[in-house]
Design a protein around this motif. Structure first.
Motif, PDB file in Angstrom:
ATOM      1  N   LEU A 104       0.151  -7.431  15.626  1.00 53.45           N
ATOM      2  CA  LEU A 104       0.838  -7.599  16.909  1.00 53.45           C
ATOM      3  C   LEU A 104       2.292  -7.141  16.813  1.00 53.45           C
ATOM      4  CD1 LEU A 104       0.666  -8.646  19.823  1.00 53.45           C
ATOM      5  CD2 LEU A 104       1.326 -10.898  18.956  1.00 53.45           C
ATOM      6  N   LEU A 105       2.988  -7.531  15.759  1.00 60.54           N
ATOM      7  CA  LEU A 105       4.376  -7.112  15.565  1.00 60.54           C
ATOM      8  C   LEU A 105       4.464  -5.588  15.460  1.00 60.54           C
ATOM      9  CD1 LEU A 105       7.369  -7.772  15.096  1.00 60.54           C
ATOM     10  CD2 LEU A 105       6.826  -8.006  12.656  1.00 60.54           C
ATOM     11  N   ALA A 106       3.532  -4.968  14.765  1.00 57.26           N
ATOM     12  CA  ALA A 106       3.530  -3.512  14.599  1.00 57.26           C
ATOM     13  C   ALA A 106       3.427  -2.812  15.946  1.00 57.26           C
ATOM     14  CB  ALA A 106       2.381  -3.083  13.684  1.00 57.26           C
ATOM     15  N   TYR A 107       2.483  -3.237  16.773  1.00 52.07           N
ATOM     16  CA  TYR A 107       2.290  -2.562  18.061  1.00 52.07           C
ATOM     17  C   TYR A 107       3.404  -2.897  19.057  1.00 52.07           C
ATOM     18  CZ  TYR A 107      -2.119  -0.431  16.833  1.00 52.07           C
ATOM     19  OH  TYR A 107      -3.075   0.369  16.249  1.00 52.07           O
TER      20      TYR A 107
ATOM     21  N   LEU B  10       6.485  -0.896  18.014  1.00 52.99           N
ATOM     22  CA  LEU B  10       6.301   0.509  18.347  1.00 52.99           C
ATOM     23  C   LEU B  10       6.504   0.724  19.846  1.00 52.99           C
ATOM     24  CD1 LEU B  10       5.607   3.388  17.544  1.00 52.99           C
ATOM     25  CD2 LEU B  10       3.185   2.808  17.857  1.00 52.99           C
ATOM     26  N   ALA B  11       5.978  -0.181  20.662  1.00 53.00           N
ATOM     27  CA  ALA B  11       6.159  -0.060  22.116  1.00 53.00           C
ATOM     28  C   ALA B  11       7.639  -0.117  22.485  1.00 53.00           C
ATOM     29  CB  ALA B  11       5.376  -1.165  22.829  1.00 53.00           C
ATOM     30  N   VAL B  12       8.368  -1.054  21.901  1.00 56.35           N
ATOM     31  CA  VAL B  12       9.804  -1.160  22.186  1.00 56.35           C
ATOM     32  C   VAL B  12      10.528   0.107  21.715  1.00 56.35           C
ATOM     33  CG1 VAL B  12      11.920  -2.444  21.660  1.00 56.35           C
ATOM     34  CG2 VAL B  12       9.810  -3.678  22.168  1.00 56.35           C
TER      35      VAL B  12
ATOM     36  N   VAL C 242      14.729   4.118  16.321  1.00 57.98           N
ATOM     37  CA  VAL C 242      14.423   4.192  14.892  1.00 57.98           C
ATOM     38  C   VAL C 242      14.190   2.825  14.247  1.00 57.98           C
ATOM     39  CG1 VAL C 242      15.301   4.935  12.641  1.00 57.98           C
ATOM     40  CG2 VAL C 242      15.510   6.431  14.631  1.00 57.98           C
ATOM     41  N   PRO C 243      15.047   1.817  14.471  1.00 56.58           N
ATOM     42  CA  PRO C 243      14.780   0.530  13.820  1.00 56.58           C
ATOM     43  C   PRO C 243      13.435  -0.079  14.214  1.00 56.58           C
ATOM     44  CG  PRO C 243      16.995   0.554  14.729  1.00 56.58           C
ATOM     45  CD  PRO C 243      16.310   1.787  15.209  1.00 56.58           C
ATOM     46  N   PHE C 244      13.048   0.110  15.466  1.00 51.21           N
ATOM     47  CA  PHE C 244      11.770  -0.449  15.906  1.00 51.21           C
ATOM     48  C   PHE C 244      10.586   0.328  15.343  1.00 51.21           C
ATOM     49  CE2 PHE C 244      14.582  -2.334  19.119  1.00 51.21           C
ATOM     50  CZ  PHE C 244      14.200  -3.661  18.978  1.00 51.21           C
ATOM     51  N   VAL C 245      10.735   1.634  15.179  1.00 50.56           N
ATOM     52  CA  VAL C 245       9.664   2.421  14.569  1.00 50.56           C
ATOM     53  C   VAL C 245       9.536   2.053  13.089  1.00 50.56           C
ATOM     54  CG1 VAL C 245       8.923   4.754  13.952  1.00 50.56           C
ATOM     55  CG2 VAL C 245       9.810   4.295  16.234  1.00 50.56           C
TER      56      VAL C 245
ATOM     57  N   ALA D  63       2.851  -2.547  10.220  1.00 51.08           N
ATOM     58  CA  ALA D  63       1.539  -1.892  10.175  1.00 51.08           C
ATOM     59  C   ALA D  63       0.998  -1.842   8.757  1.00 51.08           C
ATOM     60  CB  ALA D  63       1.636  -0.485  10.765  1.00 51.08           C
ATOM     61  N   SER D  64       1.885  -1.717   7.772  1.00 51.10           N
ATOM     62  CA  SER D  64       1.423  -1.689   6.382  1.00 51.10           C
ATOM     63  C   SER D  64       0.776  -3.014   5.979  1.00 51.10           C
ATOM     64  CB  SER D  64       2.581  -1.356   5.441  1.00 51.10           C
ATOM     65  OG  SER D  64       3.485  -2.443   5.333  1.00 51.10           O
ATOM     66  N   ARG D  65       1.024  -4.054   6.747  1.00 52.05           N
ATOM     67  CA  ARG D  65       0.454  -5.361   6.468  1.00 52.05           C
ATOM     68  C   ARG D  65      -0.624  -5.772   7.467  1.00 52.05           C
ATOM     69  NH1 ARG D  65       4.935  -4.488   4.306  1.00 52.05           N
ATOM     70  NH2 ARG D  65       5.855  -5.694   2.642  1.00 52.05           N
ATOM     71  N   GLY D  66      -0.711  -5.041   8.595  1.00 54.17           N
ATOM     72  CA  GLY D  66      -1.641  -5.502   9.616  1.00 54.17           C
ATOM     73  C   GLY D  66      -2.529  -4.457  10.256  1.00 54.17           C
ATOM     74  N   SER D  67      -2.239  -3.165  10.072  1.00 56.38           N
ATOM     75  CA  SER D  67      -3.048  -2.144  10.729  1.00 56.38           C
ATOM     76  C   SER D  67      -3.021  -0.847   9.928  1.00 56.38           C
ATOM     77  CB  SER D  67      -2.543  -1.883  12.155  1.00 56.38           C
ATOM     78  OG  SER D  67      -3.260  -0.822  12.744  1.00 56.38           O
ATOM     79  N   ASP D  68      -4.069  -0.636   9.150  1.00 58.27           N
ATOM     80  CA  ASP D  68      -4.157   0.596   8.361  1.00 58.27           C
ATOM     81  C   ASP D  68      -4.177   1.826   9.267  1.00 58.27           C
ATOM     82  OD1 ASP D  68      -4.230  -0.890   6.034  1.00 58.27           O
ATOM     83  OD2 ASP D  68      -6.424  -0.949   5.972  1.00 58.27           O
ATOM     84  N   ARG D  69      -4.856   1.716  10.396  1.00 57.70           N
ATOM     85  CA  ARG D  69      -4.967   2.848  11.320  1.00 57.70           C
ATOM     86  C   ARG D  69      -3.606   3.224  11.892  1.00 57.70           C
ATOM     87  NH1 ARG D  69      -8.938   2.476  16.316  1.00 57.70           N
ATOM     88  NH2 ARG D  69      -7.203   1.284  17.144  1.00 57.70           N
ATOM     89  N   LEU D  70      -2.812   2.238  12.343  1.00 50.66           N
ATOM     90  CA  LEU D  70      -1.484   2.524  12.871  1.00 50.66           C
ATOM     91  C   LEU D  70      -0.566   3.049  11.772  1.00 50.66           C
ATOM     92  CD1 LEU D  70       0.563   2.562  15.171  1.00 50.66           C
ATOM     93  CD2 LEU D  70       1.084   0.169  14.647  1.00 50.66           C
ATOM     94  N   GLN D  71      -0.671   2.489  10.587  1.00 53.59           N
ATOM     95  CA  GLN D  71       0.157   2.953   9.473  1.00 53.59           C
ATOM     96  C   GLN D  71      -0.119   4.426   9.177  1.00 53.59           C
ATOM     97  OE1 GLN D  71      -0.631   1.318   5.592  1.00 53.59           O
ATOM     98  NE2 GLN D  71       1.420   1.812   4.853  1.00 53.59           N
TER      99      GLN D  71
END
Length: 133
Positions: A13-16, A19-21, A34-37, A44-52
């Motif tokens: 959730l934090l990853a997505y 990224l949206a922000v 940049v800081p939000f990306v 994402a490295s901890r919660g979404s392999d696909r997003l990472q």
């Protein structure tokens, strides 16, 4: 196992959300991208392999993320772009903010961020990198 699943979901959730922000920050000059990306890549490295994977392979975000993850470096082009955007944001605030204290505080924060950013090392250029072949 339920605890790990909940934590992984929170990272996802934090990853997505970050990224949206960050993507919104592309069009809003007062919101940094940049800081939000980078936060999105970290989460994402901890919660979404696909997003990472997507972030690392992205033509714009990928090099920035890889440079930061491997060496904590920021490209000069990114430094200039961020500095220019912060300057534009400060001018917009000066014109449209009814209270000078809001402008002064925001500009001071941006100056601190710009100083920190310019103190980060830059990645080696492709011309000075040793051959890896």
């Amino acid at each position: 196992m339920c605890g790990w699943r909940g934590i992984r979901w929170a990272w996802w959730l934090l990853a997505y959300l970050s990224l949206a922000v960050g993507l919104i920050g592309i069009v809003l000059p007062l919101l940094p991208t940049v800081p939000f990306v980078l936060l999105s890549a970290f989460a994402a490295s901890r919660g979404s392999d696909r997003l990472q994977r997507w972030l690392h392979e992205h033509p714009s975000f990928g090099p920035l993320i890889r440079d930061w993850e491997h060496n904590h470096t920021v490209a000069r082009r990114a430094k200039w772009l961020a500095s220019i955007m912060m300057t534009i944001a400060s001018v917009i605030l000066a014109v449209f903010t009814p209270h000078w204290a809001i402008w002064a505080t925001s500009t001071a924060i941006m100056a601190v961020v710009a100083t920190w950013l310019w103190l980060r090392p830059e990645p080696e250029s492709e011309w000075t990198r040793p051959d890896t072949a």
